[in-house]
Write a protein that holds these residues in place. Structure first.
Motif, PDB file in Angstrom:
ATOM      1  N   GLY A 471       0.833  -1.193   0.000  1.00  0.00           N
ATOM      2  CA  GLY A 471       0.000   0.000   0.000  1.00  0.00           C
ATOM      3  C   GLY A 471       0.867   1.241   0.000  1.00  0.00           C
ATOM      4  O   GLY A 471       2.095   1.165   0.077  1.00  0.00           O
ATOM      5  N   PRO A 472       0.261   2.405  -0.078  1.00  0.00           N
ATOM      6  CA  PRO A 472       1.030   3.651  -0.061  1.00  0.00           C
ATOM      7  C   PRO A 472       1.821   3.783   1.230  1.00  0.00           C
ATOM      8  O   PRO A 472       1.365   3.358   2.300  1.00  0.00           O
ATOM      9  CB  PRO A 472      -0.054   4.738  -0.165  1.00  0.00           C
ATOM     10  CG  PRO A 472      -1.258   4.044  -0.707  1.00  0.00           C
ATOM     11  CD  PRO A 472      -1.191   2.642  -0.216  1.00  0.00           C
ATOM     12  N   PRO A 473       3.022   4.340   1.170  1.00  0.00           N
ATOM     13  CA  PRO A 473       3.836   4.490   2.387  1.00  0.00           C
ATOM     14  C   PRO A 473       3.121   5.317   3.448  1.00  0.00           C
ATOM     15  O   PRO A 473       2.430   6.290   3.151  1.00  0.00           O
ATOM     16  CB  PRO A 473       5.089   5.215   1.884  1.00  0.00           C
ATOM     17  CG  PRO A 473       5.151   4.904   0.423  1.00  0.00           C
ATOM     18  CD  PRO A 473       3.726   4.807  -0.030  1.00  0.00           C
ATOM     19  N   ALA A 474       3.279   4.910   4.696  1.00  0.00           N
ATOM     20  CA  ALA A 474       2.672   5.613   5.835  1.00  0.00           C
ATOM     21  C   ALA A 474       3.681   5.643   6.965  1.00  0.00           C
ATOM     22  O   ALA A 474       4.749   5.029   6.902  1.00  0.00           O
ATOM     23  CB  ALA A 474       1.386   4.905   6.269  1.00  0.00           C
ATOM     24  N   ALA A 475       3.333   6.359   8.020  1.00  0.00           N
ATOM     25  CA  ALA A 475       4.226   6.459   9.181  1.00  0.00           C
ATOM     26  C   ALA A 475       4.425   5.082   9.810  1.00  0.00           C
ATOM     27  O   ALA A 475       3.512   4.245   9.814  1.00  0.00           O
ATOM     28  CB  ALA A 475       3.640   7.429  10.200  1.00  0.00           C
ATOM     29  N   ASN A 476       5.615   4.855  10.320  1.00  0.00           N
ATOM     30  CA  ASN A 476       5.944   3.601  10.984  1.00  0.00           C
ATOM     31  C   ASN A 476       5.001   3.418  12.179  1.00  0.00           C
ATOM     32  O   ASN A 476       5.031   4.187  13.139  1.00  0.00           O
ATOM     33  CB  ASN A 476       7.395   3.629  11.467  1.00  0.00           C
ATOM     34  CG  ASN A 476       7.849   2.284  12.017  1.00  0.00           C
ATOM     35  OD1 ASN A 476       7.038   1.428  12.359  1.00  0.00           O
ATOM     36  ND2 ASN A 476       9.157   2.103  12.113  1.00  0.00           N
ATOM     37  N   PRO A 477       4.148   2.371  12.164  1.00  0.00           N
ATOM     38  CA  PRO A 477       3.162   2.213  13.246  1.00  0.00           C
ATOM     39  C   PRO A 477       3.776   1.692  14.543  1.00  0.00           C
ATOM     40  O   PRO A 477       3.199   1.874  15.616  1.00  0.00           O
ATOM     41  CB  PRO A 477       2.173   1.206  12.663  1.00  0.00           C
ATOM     42  CG  PRO A 477       2.996   0.397  11.707  1.00  0.00           C
ATOM     43  CD  PRO A 477       4.013   1.333  11.131  1.00  0.00           C
ATOM     44  N   LEU A 478       4.929   1.030  14.440  1.00  0.00           N
ATOM     45  CA  LEU A 478       5.556   0.421  15.622  1.00  0.00           C
ATOM     46  C   LEU A 478       7.059   0.715  15.597  1.00  0.00           C
ATOM     47  O   LEU A 478       7.887  -0.174  15.372  1.00  0.00           O
ATOM     48  CB  LEU A 478       5.314  -1.094  15.629  1.00  0.00           C
ATOM     49  CG  LEU A 478       3.852  -1.559  15.663  1.00  0.00           C
ATOM     50  CD1 LEU A 478       3.746  -3.029  15.299  1.00  0.00           C
ATOM     51  CD2 LEU A 478       3.258  -1.302  17.039  1.00  0.00           C
ATOM     52  N   PRO A 479       7.457   1.959  15.836  1.00  0.00           N
ATOM     53  CA  PRO A 479       8.873   2.328  15.701  1.00  0.00           C
ATOM     54  C   PRO A 479       9.791   1.581  16.658  1.00  0.00           C
ATOM     55  O   PRO A 479      10.984   1.422  16.363  1.00  0.00           O
ATOM     56  CB  PRO A 479       8.879   3.834  15.986  1.00  0.00           C
ATOM     57  CG  PRO A 479       7.591   4.101  16.693  1.00  0.00           C
ATOM     58  CD  PRO A 479       6.601   3.104  16.188  1.00  0.00           C
ATOM     59  N   ASP A 480       9.290   1.128  17.787  1.00  0.00           N
ATOM     60  CA  ASP A 480      10.135   0.377  18.716  1.00  0.00           C
ATOM     61  C   ASP A 480      10.387  -1.055  18.244  1.00  0.00           C
ATOM     62  O   ASP A 480      11.335  -1.698  18.685  1.00  0.00           O
ATOM     63  CB  ASP A 480       9.494   0.331  20.098  1.00  0.00           C
ATOM     64  CG  ASP A 480       9.450   1.713  20.749  1.00  0.00           C
ATOM     65  OD1 ASP A 480      10.296   2.552  20.368  1.00  0.00           O
ATOM     66  OD2 ASP A 480       8.578   1.939  21.601  1.00  0.00           O
ATOM     67  N   LEU A 481       9.507  -1.533  17.352  1.00  0.00           N
ATOM     68  CA  LEU A 481       9.598  -2.912  16.885  1.00  0.00           C
ATOM     69  C   LEU A 481      10.100  -3.013  15.443  1.00  0.00           C
ATOM     70  O   LEU A 481      10.803  -3.954  15.090  1.00  0.00           O
ATOM     71  CB  LEU A 481       8.219  -3.579  16.994  1.00  0.00           C
ATOM     72  CG  LEU A 481       8.082  -5.026  16.517  1.00  0.00           C
ATOM     73  CD1 LEU A 481       8.954  -5.946  17.381  1.00  0.00           C
ATOM     74  CD2 LEU A 481       6.627  -5.469  16.559  1.00  0.00           C
TER      75      LEU A 481
END
Length: 500
Positions: A471-481
């Motif tokens: 899908g279109p790029p989006a913000a990292n939903p889980l930056p710690d993981l």
């Protein structure tokens, strides 16, 4: 004039396959990944996560032919050649069938080109396409031998039944149903006795019964369990069949074609011969009663439509009253063919860059890794709102070859493919599964999963090394993981920090 137009339309209709290294068909990348596994089996480059397991079951057309062709060329070229051969079988088979029935080429070629990129074919049902083309040839040969010596007819039928069983089981069903209906039509029209008709039908069925018996004795299978009817789609598919990328174009062209055929039939210029009436009624009933999912195979009823469209022109006649009418009909069908072809090219050509970006991203993955595929959509079902995004659905499975990776979505269903996941990763395999919704992955990772989470993703952040989100790029939903490794217009590649 019509033959010249048909030849030019045929020449341009094969261009999409010739111009694209990886055709933008939803199932095609998955098939290509499997061809790599089969071609490299037993070599030092063999994928460590999969094993080849042959058995006596159908649907093996490309699985048997492509690895042999790959000895002479690259696997990618061999797979594309198989697709081109399937298209040639469809067109030439329709032409041969009409010639066998009428002694001339009239309508079938245009019908074949109009359906060359119909929904089942453009979605990448390549074994079915190959098998259906082979079935057209088998039906034509049977008709040419129909009044000849019965041993020759039995031999030809046996050869084609064996080939069709191997290529694709549903194509064998189309072949058998067509010839069975044809023989039944001869009872009334040609005054054949019931005894003779029963003998001819028995000879038709005998080779298939023998094959089924062998399959049972060798523990072979046709596919997985699972039968479903989606009755609400049956009135819709005829208007969505002609194009696999634009429902609007498909509806417009489908409605225009059906309107023209009904108008011609009412004016008496389009007529079905007696055998054609039997076939038309038989195909209509088959479409209505057959499940949408049979033996684990989806869109089964949908496949009846192109089969009928390719066979029935050989059993009907079109007698237009004037040159002006003939030119108008020629312009109309040419317009339908060219419109659908233009849409195919508009989708396929840009996907050359998208698939190239996906392949480049594999160089950022450790070889032998486990890769999960997610999606920004709400579920893993086909994106009917935008079918042009559908060809990316299985693109990450190419990592099976380019990174010797494990991808759970690879087609590995017993009874359909001779490839299966090895024991160490078999619990994670989801053959015929689509991308996992990102929202579900996020819920699992944040310890808020639903109660019915499938086992293969219950601990995805521990079981997999990388995650592709389509899908279109989006913000990292889980930056710690998750750590972003690569982005494209159609996907984001993350490295999973295990144990986070």
């Amino acid at each position: 004039m019509a033959i010249a137009v048909l030849a030019m339309l045929a020449a341009v209709s094969f261009l999409p396959v010739l111009l694209t290294p990886i055709p933008a068909m939803v199932d095609y990348p998955n098939h290509l990944a499997r061809m790599y596994i089969l071609s490299q089996s037993g070599t030092p480059d063999a994928n460590p996560h999969y094993e080849v397991a042959w058995a006596f079951y159908p649907n093996l057309g490309m699985d048997l032919l492509v690895p042999q062709l790959a000895r002479l060329m690259s696997v990618e070229a061999a797979t594309r050649l198989f697709l081109l051969l399937s298209q040639l079988l469809i067109v030439t088979g329709a032409l041969l069938l009409e010639w066998a029935r009428k002694g001339r080429v009239h309508l079938a070629g245009f019908a074949a080109l109009a359906f060359l990129y119909c929904l089942p074919f453009s979605w990448g049902f390549v074994n079915f396409e190959f098998g259906l083309g082979l079935a057209l040839w088998g039906i034509a040969v049977y008709l040419m031998l129909a009044e000849g010596p019965w041993p020759l007819r039995l031999l030809a039928n046996t050869l084609f039944v064996g080939a069709l069983y191997t290529a694709h089981f549903f194509s064998l069903g189309i072949y058998g149903a067509t010839l069975g209906l044809y023989e039944l039509s001869r009872i009334n029209h040609q005054r054949i006795s019931y005894r003779v008709a029963a003998a001819r039908l028995g000879a038709l069925a005998l080779p298939a019964l023998v094959l089924f018996g062998i399959m049972q004795m060798t523990a072979g299978s046709i596919g997985s369990e699972g039968t479903s009817w989606f009755l609400g789609f049956k009135p819709v598919w005829p208007l969505r069949i002609l194009n696999g990328y634009s429902l609007t174009a498909s509806a417009v062209t489908g409605l225009a074609l059906m309107t023209a055929l009904l108008f011609a039939a009412r004016r008496g210029v389009l007529k079905l011969e007696p055998a054609g009436i039997w076939l038309a009624i038989g195909f209509a009933l088959l479409y209505l009663v057959i499940p949408s999912k049979l033996f684990g195979t989806s869109f089964v009823d949908l496949r009846v439509i192109p089969a009928a469209a390719l066979i029935l022109p050989a059993f009907c006649s079109l007698s237009l009253p004037s040159q002006a009418w003939r030119m108008a009909a020629l312009a109309a069908i040419s317009g339908i063919i060219l419109l659908n072809l233009a849409i195919v090219l508009a989708v396929w050509l840009p996907y050359r860059a998208d698939y190239a970006a996906m392949i480049r991203s594999f160089h950022k993955i450790d070889r032998g890794s486990r890769i999960l595929v997610g999606s920004t959509g709400d579920n893993g079902d086909p994106p009917f709102a935008d079918l042009t995004s559908y060809p990316m659905y299985y693109a990450p499975t190419l990592a099976v070859h380019y990174a010797n990776a494990f991808v759970p979505n690879l087609f590995t269903e017993a009874g359909k493919q001779p490839v299966r996941a090895r024991e160490a990763v078999r619990r994670l395999a989801i053959p015929y599964g689509g991308p996992v919704p990102s929202s579900l992955l996020n819920a699992i990772a944040t310890r808020q999963p639903p109660a019915d989470v499938p086992p293969f993703i219950r601990t995805w952040y521990l079981d997999y090394d990388y995650l592709y989100v389509l899908g279109p790029p989006a913000a990292n939903p889980l930056p710690d993981l998750l750590e972003v490794l690569d982005t494209s217009e159609r996907f984001v590649l993350y490295k999973i920090r295990r144990g986070s």
